[in-house]
Structures are given as C-alpha cells and as structure tokens.
Write a protein that holds these residues in place. Sequence first.
Motif, short mmCIF file in Angstrom:
data_model
loop_
_atom_site.label_atom_id
_atom_site.label_comp_id
_atom_site.label_asym_id
_atom_site.label_seq_id
_atom_site.Cartn_x
_atom_site.Cartn_y
_atom_site.Cartn_z
N VAL A 129 47.08 35.34 64.29
CA VAL A 129 47.67 36.66 64.04
C VAL A 129 47.96 37.60 65.07
O VAL A 129 46.79 38.13 65.69
CB VAL A 129 47.20 37.54 62.64
CG1 VAL A 129 48.00 39.08 62.27
CG2 VAL A 129 47.32 36.45 61.51
N PRO A 130 49.23 38.15 65.50
CA PRO A 130 49.11 38.83 66.55
C PRO A 130 48.26 40.42 66.66
O PRO A 130 48.03 40.81 65.67
CB PRO A 130 50.63 39.54 66.78
CG PRO A 130 51.31 38.29 65.97
CD PRO A 130 50.41 37.99 64.87
N THR A 131 47.52 40.63 67.72
CA THR A 131 46.77 41.94 67.74
C THR A 131 47.37 43.06 67.16
O THR A 131 46.68 43.71 66.51
CB THR A 131 46.36 42.15 69.20
OG1 THR A 131 45.80 41.08 69.76
CG2 THR A 131 45.22 43.22 69.26
N GLU A 132 48.69 43.33 67.42
CA GLU A 132 49.04 44.65 66.92
C GLU A 132 49.18 44.51 65.37
O GLU A 132 49.19 45.57 64.62
CB GLU A 132 50.64 45.08 67.43
CG GLU A 132 51.55 43.82 67.57
CD GLU A 132 52.87 44.12 67.97
OE1 GLU A 132 53.08 45.27 68.46
OE2 GLU A 132 53.77 43.26 68.37
N MET A 133 49.83 43.64 64.75
CA MET A 133 49.97 43.41 63.39
C MET A 133 48.44 43.24 62.71
O MET A 133 48.03 44.13 61.79
CB MET A 133 50.28 41.85 63.09
CG MET A 133 50.71 41.66 61.63
SD MET A 133 51.14 40.17 61.24
CE MET A 133 53.16 40.62 61.07
N LYS A 134 47.33 42.67 63.37
CA LYS A 134 46.23 42.67 62.65
C LYS A 134 45.35 44.08 62.72
O LYS A 134 44.87 44.58 61.99
CB LYS A 134 45.09 41.62 63.55
CG LYS A 134 43.72 41.51 63.13
CD LYS A 134 43.05 40.54 64.13
CE LYS A 134 43.56 39.24 64.27
NZ LYS A 134 42.61 38.30 65.09
#
Length: 396
Positions: free
Chosen positions: A381-386
């Motif tokens: 899961v991408p960092t910004e989404m996480k």
Amino acid sequence: MVQIGLNIIWAYGSISSFQLNKLYKPFGAIDVNMKNSSSGIQKGHAFVKFKSQEEAYIAQQKTNGTNIGDITITVEVQEYQTILVKRSLTNDKQNLTSNRKLSTANSQLNTESKQTVISSTQRKSKGFIPKQIGYTSKSYLQQSSSMNLFDETPQYEDFEIVKKLFGGAMGKTFVVRHKPSGLLYVMKRVDYLDEKDKKMADDEIAQMKLLSSKYTVRLIWTFIKKPDMHVITEYCSRGDLRKLMKELQTLPEAERIERVWEIFAQIVLALSFMHSRKVIHRDIKPENIFIMKDGSARLGDFGLSKIINENDYYAKAAGTKFYFAPEVFMQQKMYYETDIYALGIVIFECLTGIHPFLAQNEEETINNIKNGIFAQLPNWVPTEMKKTIMKMISVV
C-alpha cells in the motif's frame, strides 16, 4: 449575504426570461438573470435566484433535463458569485487544493484527486465546500429528458417488482421496473401510518432532496399508497461496496490501489458535501455505499442522517457498532469526524478484505476500537494512502 440559485444551460435555440419565470416562479424564484441570448447552435445561459437553499434544491430536482419547447435545459444548483469570492479569500491553501475535480471513475485517479483525499480526511479538519452542487450525470439526464417531470407523479401500478433487496435503515426495498419507460429503479416501501413512521420517512426524503449530488444516490419520485410511503431512487446496478470488496481482492495490487483511490476520493467528496450542508451520515459502512454500472461510487441510505443545528455540534449515537469511532462508545455522541473515522475502516477493508479492528468476538473488537489496536496495512500500500488511512482510524 449568501445568494443561492440555479445555473440554467441549454445547447441551442432561444429561451426567454418570461419562459424561465413561468417555470420557476412556482418553486419560489425571485429573479431571472439572462447571461446571454441564444440562437442557432449557440449555448444559452441564465441564473435563477431563490430565497432559500431548499427551494433551489427542489426546483433543480424537478426541472433538470426538462424540455422548454424542444429545448432541453441542464440545471445545476450554485451559490452566487459573491459568496464564491468570499470563500476564495478565506480558504487556506489546503482547502483550495482539496477542491480539485475528480477524474472519471473509469480513468486512472490522478495526483490532484489523491490530494483531495489526503487534504479532506484529516479527522479534525472541516473539509471543503464544493462550489457546484446538484451535478447530474449524462445517463441521468437521458432518463430525465425521456420523462416529462411535470406529468402526474407515477402510481404504484406503474411499477413491477423485479427482485427484493436487503438491508437499509428503514423499510422494505425492491428493484422495480417503471412500465412506461422500461427503466429500472429502487423502490423503498416505508410504513406511513403513525406519526413516528411519518417523521422518519419525511426526514429521509428531505435529506435526499438536500443532499443531491454526483456522489449520492438520487431521489426520483415519492408517492403514498396506504399504508406505505413509496420512495423511488436511482438504481445502482452493481450493488453495494460489500459485494465489490470481494472483486477487489482478486485484482493485482497496483490495479486494486488505483480502484480504491477512486472509490476513496468519491466518498470523501460525498461526505465533504454532506458536512458542508451540516449533515452527519451516522452509518458509513460498505452496505451504504453503492456502485453504478460505470463503476462510480454513490453514498446512500440517509435514514439515520442528522442535521446539526447552530446550537449543536454533535448528534446522538446511531448506526453500526463495528464502524463507531472510540468517542462514540465513550460519549454516545457523533461528530462530523465520526463519519471520517468510519470511512477509514471501509477503505482499509477495500484494500485488505478484513476489518482493521476485527477480533474473536464483538466485545474484543469493540475494545480494540476503543484502545486504537488495529492491524497494519500491507507493505504494497503506498505510503501516502497508508498514512491517510492510519490518521483516519487513530484514536484522537
């Protein structure tokens, strides 16, 4: 002073101010401002002012896609320019960023739309107020223009039941076919005998009229056939988000991420719009998010929604326990942020297929929610989404 009105647009031909006055005066219009006069293939544009938001919303619902002569008009609710100027001077950079438009549900979600999610889901943020509301999709316009909205309201006999649906905060729900047009809709039958039932039904109908937007399930008609109120809404043919979640788990990770970004952004916009109208949904969960044929998401089931008046900043607890924020269990109160918390859980489920706080039983799950003990998102899961999801479901 805030001035609410309708933007009226047509693609060709000539419509006079007299015709628009005749059409909108019964809805409470106070003035018609012709932006330009149309002829040939030129576009026409007018702005119709109203005394109240409610009058404008009702007029938009009743007249969008209507034919004046052989000219079809498109109608959008919009706040007058003076308030837009005021907002542009007072909004901070983050809110301006969050006001960017979404790309369509069938295209890849771009960076601006991701920023809409990130800047609009801070649990202590007030969110943004969309400049334009009352959006109507092309498919809905086609349906509306095929019916004369000033004909008599359809009767129960004008529909045939296709199948029964389950769920919803109130009433029995069916997919129905409108016999004259052949179009599919959803019909909810609600008890309408005692005063309590009438108030619940009337409140939900009022909410649907108030909350009409691109990202909410739209009300089409209402009529009474004793002992029930019948509420006809648009049909979301792909079912609810719970059903789609199973499909999402079969997608490759990269494709799943893009698809979840799209759903995420659309529901954030739906909630931001609701909150700008001072309404808390109170029952955000996968079963109340619906998927259209084109894959776009709509927020629905406003049976538990609550308007927050000027003297209040919270509503009494209602909804589904597994999507309650910790403060709901502690205080039995719900805030705008409560909706954001629940959406964080929903998006976590979309990505992983599991509830972040799920334990062996209900009591342990609720304790996890109260104490902020949740599973971690996968590394893909991408960092910004996480980071965004973790902020939404963290104890504050």
